[in-house]
Design an enzyme around this catalytic site. Structure first.
Site, PDB file in Angstrom:
ATOM      1  N   LYS A   1       6.169  -1.124 115.230  1.00  0.00           N
ATOM      2  CA  LYS A   1       4.770  -1.069 114.779  1.00  0.00           C
ATOM      3  C   LYS A   1       4.160  -2.480 114.845  1.00  0.00           C
ATOM      4  O   LYS A   1       4.868  -3.487 114.839  1.00  0.00           O
ATOM      5  CB  LYS A   1       4.676  -0.545 113.342  1.00  0.00           C
ATOM      6  CG  LYS A   1       5.091  -1.558 112.255  1.00  0.00           C
ATOM      7  CD  LYS A   1       3.952  -2.270 111.640  1.00  0.00           C
ATOM      8  CE  LYS A   1       4.238  -3.682 111.194  1.00  0.00           C
ATOM      9  NZ  LYS A   1       5.418  -4.122 110.606  1.00  0.00           N
TER      10      LYS A   1
ATOM     11  N   SER B   1      18.072  -1.605 120.864  1.00  0.00           N
ATOM     12  CA  SER B   1      16.659  -1.776 120.512  1.00  0.00           C
ATOM     13  C   SER B   1      15.992  -2.803 121.416  1.00  0.00           C
ATOM     14  O   SER B   1      16.564  -3.855 121.699  1.00  0.00           O
ATOM     15  CB  SER B   1      16.537  -2.212 119.046  1.00  0.00           C
ATOM     16  OG  SER B   1      15.171  -2.313 118.699  1.00  0.00           O
TER      17      SER B   1
ATOM     18  N   GLY C   1      13.402  -8.807 113.084  1.00  0.00           N
ATOM     19  CA  GLY C   1      12.850  -9.724 112.074  1.00  0.00           C
ATOM     20  C   GLY C   1      11.624 -10.479 112.559  1.00  0.00           C
ATOM     21  O   GLY C   1      11.327 -11.563 112.074  1.00  0.00           O
ATOM     22  N   ALA C   2      10.904  -9.910 113.513  1.00  0.00           N
ATOM     23  CA  ALA C   2       9.711 -10.583 114.023  1.00  0.00           C
ATOM     24  C   ALA C   2       8.438  -9.928 113.492  1.00  0.00           C
ATOM     25  O   ALA C   2       7.347 -10.206 113.969  1.00  0.00           O
ATOM     26  CB  ALA C   2       9.713 -10.586 115.547  1.00  0.00           C
TER      27      ALA C   2
ATOM     28  N   LEU D   1       7.744  -6.712 113.706  1.00  0.00           N
ATOM     29  CA  LEU D   1       7.317  -5.603 114.565  1.00  0.00           C
ATOM     30  C   LEU D   1       7.982  -4.283 114.176  1.00  0.00           C
ATOM     31  O   LEU D   1       8.076  -3.357 114.980  1.00  0.00           O
ATOM     32  CB  LEU D   1       7.578  -5.932 116.037  1.00  0.00           C
ATOM     33  CG  LEU D   1       6.816  -7.159 116.565  1.00  0.00           C
ATOM     34  CD1 LEU D   1       7.174  -7.429 118.022  1.00  0.00           C
ATOM     35  CD2 LEU D   1       5.304  -6.975 116.428  1.00  0.00           C
ATOM     36  N   GLY D   2       8.450  -4.205 112.947  1.00  0.00           N
ATOM     37  CA  GLY D   2       8.938  -2.922 112.435  1.00  0.00           C
ATOM     38  C   GLY D   2      10.287  -2.508 112.999  1.00  0.00           C
ATOM     39  O   GLY D   2      10.575  -1.312 113.083  1.00  0.00           O
TER      40      GLY D   2
ATOM     41  N   SER E   1      13.193  -2.728 111.650  1.00  0.00           N
ATOM     42  CA  SER E   1      14.030  -2.030 110.663  1.00  0.00           C
ATOM     43  C   SER E   1      13.531  -0.615 110.427  1.00  0.00           C
ATOM     44  O   SER E   1      14.315   0.309 110.258  1.00  0.00           O
ATOM     45  CB  SER E   1      14.103  -2.821 109.359  1.00  0.00           C
ATOM     46  OG  SER E   1      12.927  -2.647 108.600  1.00  0.00           O
TER      47      SER E   1
ATOM     48  N   GLU F   1      14.500   2.165 104.433  1.00  0.00           N
ATOM     49  CA  GLU F   1      13.696   0.938 104.411  1.00  0.00           C
ATOM     50  C   GLU F   1      13.819   0.224 103.064  1.00  0.00           C
ATOM     51  O   GLU F   1      13.842  -1.003 103.005  1.00  0.00           O
ATOM     52  CB  GLU F   1      12.224   1.287 104.666  1.00  0.00           C
ATOM     53  CG  GLU F   1      11.874   1.374 106.141  1.00  0.00           C
ATOM     54  CD  GLU F   1      11.686  -0.017 106.737  1.00  0.00           C
ATOM     55  OE1 GLU F   1      12.702  -0.598 107.167  1.00  0.00           O
ATOM     56  OE2 GLU F   1      10.546  -0.504 106.760  1.00  0.00           O
TER      57      GLU F   1
ATOM     58  N   ASP G   1       5.475   1.022 107.852  1.00  0.00           N
ATOM     59  CA  ASP G   1       6.242   0.875 109.093  1.00  0.00           C
ATOM     60  C   ASP G   1       6.946   2.185 109.449  1.00  0.00           C
ATOM     61  O   ASP G   1       6.915   2.616 110.599  1.00  0.00           O
ATOM     62  CB  ASP G   1       7.295  -0.244 108.943  1.00  0.00           C
ATOM     63  CG  ASP G   1       6.666  -1.628 108.874  1.00  0.00           C
ATOM     64  OD1 ASP G   1       5.447  -1.709 108.635  1.00  0.00           O
ATOM     65  OD2 ASP G   1       7.413  -2.616 109.043  1.00  0.00           O
TER      66      ASP G   1
END
Lengths: 416, 416
Positions: free
Chosen positions: B14, B146, B151-152, B154-155, B157, B201, B212
């Site tokens: 996302k 993926s 961890g940027a 962009l969803g 996780s 989450e 997200d």
């Protein structure tokens, strides 16, 4: 103090610290005076009935002059209670002066350009309109030298207008040169100067806000708002600034129109942004009377500068050159914002008092390598308002003097 | 449709289109799904009572696995009216799982890092907590691949959590693979997936907003606001975007704290800015149902992107790298904003549908020359939500497949 046959007047430029664009929508803006960027006017007595204006910085290659007998004095009706009536703008006078401006001054092929024409009209408007209450001067020569870039949004026309008004009000016996014994009357003098300078600004700008002439007259920083009188911010300390001219063509009308269109499209977003800008100006005003240390004031000033820059940019009036300036100055931990209408024009950068001159020089060089023009000047502070000097100057040399050194040639005294 | 022994699940990442930071203060934000940046999970039946997780993108050099007999099932009380109770977060279960995660997986010296530990905990939390209503699977192996940077912002996780929830709900008999005849039930399935993904989450993020996982489940674009349920923006067309990772270390907590401090210092300024950002999100929502042409929608999207970028920056969460991205993209008349918490992290750039691939390539190359990472992906649009495929895949090859080509290996069907 009797009037000498020659005197020098100087008034500062101005820079908008906060609130540009928002002010169009009734929000508060703050402007500060540019102590280091000034117009200097040397007034000299004549007895031949001629009014002469010499202003080479405007591209005028020779002095313009007009015989008193050509001026339309019949359009002026002076009353006893002058104040009220004189400050109604005399549109008939302006129209009558337009053809007179060129008379006798056009024997070469060059037409006056719009800046030259406006400067001459403002001069003649005041010369004709301010009642001559004494007869010792029958005509005069004015030489103008300005270290302000013309038309860059730094109040060059207002600083010129204030010089004109001050010099003429002195020559025509409305005010006298101040000394320590008449501080109250000099404050009244300053009010009168400001009102006449506003008339000259109307001639030049059409519909000025009045803020530029107020800053050039009173110095320091002033807050203003559409429809209400400007307020001098008494406690405003002087801060060190770089004023940076992008030299990008500047067209305030286009920028103001851009914001209008954006506001029409997204009224609720833009109104909140304008309110946020209003709150920046109000925070700045509160800060002046908050009694915080100069250090904390500086820190907050930096934060308000950043906030305001981003918010004005969100209105769509930024320019890559302004972003470039922010980039370069932020590499040295300096905070900058656009000032004025944006879309080019100028930026201002706050400089810490303790930044070594060589470091400032480094920043300036980087900016200049990007074709920007830099001026280092204090903004705000006391005693940088309209000033005068009676040092005798060789009038043939005045216009050749170094503009940046003009301040040093005389012992200046202040009206305010 | 009965459950095959192997299936592939995929969920998108996302991106926050509008409203980051403001959402913390109860304002509306908009997020869109990243069709081109997805997590893929291959689920395979086992009969030996082991749960195995293989996720090399997290730096795990070998699969983690846990025998069913180690899991603390005694902490789960399934009731008949499951829904209510199951979605109360089971903190006891989480605490009990923490030591179990490492058991049998730590025979080399490497401790699991925080990402690895969180991924494993989320997996075990769902495995233990979702009631197994059928017995055909006794254990499973999941392989994860993926194309999302971890961890940027962009969803990554959430897209992992949605894959987990979907695959486990299928394996444990709560939902079935959809076909054309059961659209209504697949919508219910998606709701259930979304709720379980939210639990995962919570394990990973602590206090997620839920946005997200909603985007990864339902795709398209959703609006959300603290304390109220997210709303799918039905009419949102798909737009072409570049997602640009500055690769600057990103620390959302620090950025959020910065805004909090600034708001405490200048409450009235900042509140107006937050309200303006709120209005940007609301303008975007209105735009979806306004019936304007795709062209006009695009134009306005550009304007809202600029507005939002400057406003978020005024909150003090910009970064030179983000300004650099704006500079580079604006040279090609493209509009960009930071996305997420700022201070580094990612930016998004809107790309016109008719921009030739070679021109886009040029921009990407310029960005990559500045050490940025670029992803070109549609944002929003229909049918890019959780999807599944039952194409038979050689499970030994899955993790070696080209991540950017994973979408092409199967004929995908959609839950929503």
């Amino acid at each position: 103090m009797s009037l000498p046959n020659q005197y020098l007047i100087s008034a500062p430029g101005k820079v908008i610290l906060f609130g540009e664009h928002a002010v169009v929508y009734g929000k508060t803006a703050i402007a500060g005076s540019l102590d280091g960027l000034r117009t200097y006017a040397l007034f000299e007595k004549r007895l031949d009935g001629y009014f002469e204006l010499n202003f080479p910085d405007l591209g005028l290659r020779r002095a313009l002059s007009w015989p008193k007998t050509n001026l339309p004095y019949h359009l002026i009706k002076h009353t006893d209670s002058e104040q009220q009536k004189d400050f109604m703008f005399n549109e008939n006078l302006l129209q009558a002066l337009k053809p007179i401006v060129n008379e006798g001054n056009m024997d070469d092929e060059n037409q006056l350009d719009k800046f030259q024409q406006a400067a001459a009209l403002a001069f003649l408007y005041l010369v004709t309109n301010i009642k001559n209450k004494q007869i010792s001067w029958d005509g005069m020569t004015i030489q103008i030298s300005s270290s302000l870039p013309i038309g860059a949004g730094l109040g060059s026309s207002a600083s010129y207008s204030v010089c004109l008004a001050t010099g003429l009000l002195l020559a025509f016996g409305h005010i006298s040169l101040p000394d320590e014994s008449n501080q109250l009357s000099t404050l009244n003098s300053a009010e009168l100067i400001n009102q006449w300078a506003f008339q000259a600004e109307k001639v030049i700008q059409g519909n000025p806000s009045g803020i530029d002439n107020a800053v050039a007259t009173f110095g320091g920083a002033v807050s203003y708002k559409k429809g209400s009188r400007h307020t001098n911010l008494k406690g405003f300390h002087s801060f060190r600034f770089l004023i940076i001219n992008t030299k990008e063509p500047r067209d305030a009308k286009t920028q103001i129109e851009k914001v209008r269109v954006k506001r029409e499209k997204y009224p609720q977003i833009i109104n909140h942004i304008l309110d946020a800008i209003d709150r920046i100006s109000l925070s700045f005003i509160e800060l002046q009377s908050s009694g915080v240390s100069q250090e904390e004031m500086f820190k907050k000033l930096e934060e308000l500068i950043d906030l305001n820059h981003y918010l004005v940019n969100s209105l769509g009036v930024s320019h890559p050159s302004l972003e470039k300036i922010r980039e370069i100055t932020s590499e040295h931990n300096l905070h900058s914002k656009l000032t004025g209408a944006g879309g080019g024009g100028c930026a201002l950068t706050l400089v810490p008092d303790d930044m070594p001159p060589e470091d400032v020089q480094l920043v300036k060089e980087k900016l200049e390598r990007n074709e920007f023009e830099c001026y280092e000047t204090p903004v705000g502070g006391h005693g940088i308002a309209t000033m005068y000097a009676t040092t005798v100057i060789n009038s043939l040399e005045f216009l050749d003097m170094n503009k940046n050194k003009l301040r040093e040639i005389a012992e200046w005294k202040y009206f305010v």
